[in-house]
Design an enzyme around this catalytic site. Sequence first.
Site, PDB file in Angstrom:
ATOM      1  N   ASN A 111       7.142 -87.961  48.951  1.00 28.25           N
ATOM      2  CA  ASN A 111       7.255 -86.722  50.360  1.00 28.25           C
ATOM      3  C   ASN A 111       7.861 -85.422  50.494  1.00 28.25           C
ATOM      4  O   ASN A 111       8.795 -85.672  50.846  1.00 28.25           O
ATOM      5  CB  ASN A 111       7.129 -87.494  52.153  1.00 28.25           C
ATOM      6  CG  ASN A 111       5.969 -86.384  52.753  1.00 28.25           C
ATOM      7  OD1 ASN A 111       6.710 -86.993  53.889  1.00 28.25           O
ATOM      8  ND2 ASN A 111       5.458 -85.752  52.676  1.00 28.25           N
ATOM      9  N   ARG A 168      15.079 -44.021  31.861  1.00 28.98           N
ATOM     10  CA  ARG A 168      16.682 -44.065  32.804  1.00 28.98           C
ATOM     11  C   ARG A 168      16.108 -45.317  34.240  1.00 28.98           C
ATOM     12  O   ARG A 168      17.896 -44.990  34.778  1.00 28.98           O
ATOM     13  CB  ARG A 168      16.636 -42.600  33.372  1.00 28.98           C
ATOM     14  CG  ARG A 168      15.636 -41.503  33.816  1.00 28.98           C
ATOM     15  CD  ARG A 168      15.695 -40.466  33.973  1.00 28.98           C
ATOM     16  NE  ARG A 168      14.990 -39.695  34.507  1.00 28.98           N
ATOM     17  CZ  ARG A 168      14.429 -39.644  35.510  1.00 28.98           C
ATOM     18  NH1 ARG A 168      15.538 -39.421  36.697  1.00 28.98           N
ATOM     19  NH2 ARG A 168      13.152 -38.466  35.473  1.00 28.98           N
TER      20      ARG A 168
END
Length: 506
Positions: free
Chosen positions: A195, A280
Amino acid sequence: MPLTIDGTGLTIEKVVAVAREGESIELHPDAEERIRACRRMIEKKLEAGEIMYGVNTGIGEFSETILSEEDTKQFQRYLIYNHAAGIGAPAPREYVRAAMLSRVNVHAKGNSAMRLEMTRQLVEMLNRGVVPEVCQKGSVGACGDLAPMSQIALAVIGEGRAWYEGELLPSDEALRRAGLEPVVLQARDGLAMINGSNFLNGMNALHLYDINRWLKQAEIAAAMTLEALNANMKPYDERLHEVRGFAGAVRSARALMKCIEGSEVLEEGQKKVQDAYSMRSTPQVIGAAHDAVRWARSQVEIELNGVGDNPIFLVDEDRVLTGANFQGSPVSLPMDNVGSAVTMVSVLSERRLNRLLNPALSVGLPAFLAEKPGLYSGHMLSQYTACSLIVEQRMLSAPAAVASIPAAADQEDFVSMGMNTALKNAQILENAWGVLGIEMIAAAQALDIRGHRMGRGVQVAHDVIRKYVDYLAEDRPLYPDHTRMAEVVASCEILDAVEEAVGSLE
């Protein structure tokens, strides 16, 4: 020394050490006592006839079904049986080990109420190399990773199959060879094994480790290409990025300059006033990916050290609380973002590749980096391959976190689909190794054509590449080069060599 598990401090690096590298673990004595105390609490409540979800009730749509004392004993085994409902090929063993480790750490918190024998069995299986066979698909990421975790639980009780010393065996035989015996489930034991989002989050931890290292190699590839294209280096000045303030961009610019330090490209010479965005913008784009990984890492490590059970048991308050801590959304949402980030950086890599190959953009390099353009096609088709990988990445970048399909008669009517996120991130990353490898092959070719003095990090990367891929003097089949370089990128050999030469890129 074994790694001590106490419910806190489990990091991505520790998951890698245990799941991938086989480091052994041990439970901290305080964790063992917390587990015992929580078990004592639930046993008292069972004796008193208190109703507790998933202990003496059914689950999901059957949560209002109260079980008899005898049914309570049998229920946990049937729970594991009917939830072991996955499908398909076995998951990689490192994923299974990561899930087991994650579950042990949850147990160590002392809020899960299973018997200590259950946790010890997981610890011993990890340490002795018993790895359950787990189908890769079947989890919806809530109520936890029920299907895959149930196959782990099957192995714990000696059912299903498991690997031991490289052989896939019936689990009871694998346990026997490892000197272990199957555990018999009692009340709560089964649900406490399955669980939580431990399987998908174990995968997330491994993926984040690999993606961080891939992003650093993306910076190495970018540095190689920037040198080959005689880039204007002003956009990579850290001061530019510090003014804006994004930590990832600052980190990326610093990494790029570390790789390029010592290069002729840094000397005064004829440059464009501004290069294209694909050049760039590299620190901003890779930096954004770094920032996405940083958020995801925080979420994943919270989950590694949290309790994802339902219900949870608060010993100090003698209280049982039901809720939905199993819900995978807190980790699946940021991991969706990380998958998109890897795709984004791959797109940037392909755009730089395009500038290396296109004679109109490559600042004097021959078309497609071919020695005899026209007779030879050079790396023309390498770009096709990169593009095909990226299209697949783009399709996989659709977020799974918004793809919920209700289940369990609408009792579980919103689920995270976090396992789908983890599965598609694995494929996105596999493709990313190939995309980056292709850029590196082309950049190494271009640098050889240029013949200038390379930056220290770039030179090291170039030299590693040349161990595996020769200069393309005349056309040859490229698929061996592409495939080998994807493997080299995945191995991080280039990254390790560059960081040894110039220092950490983080």
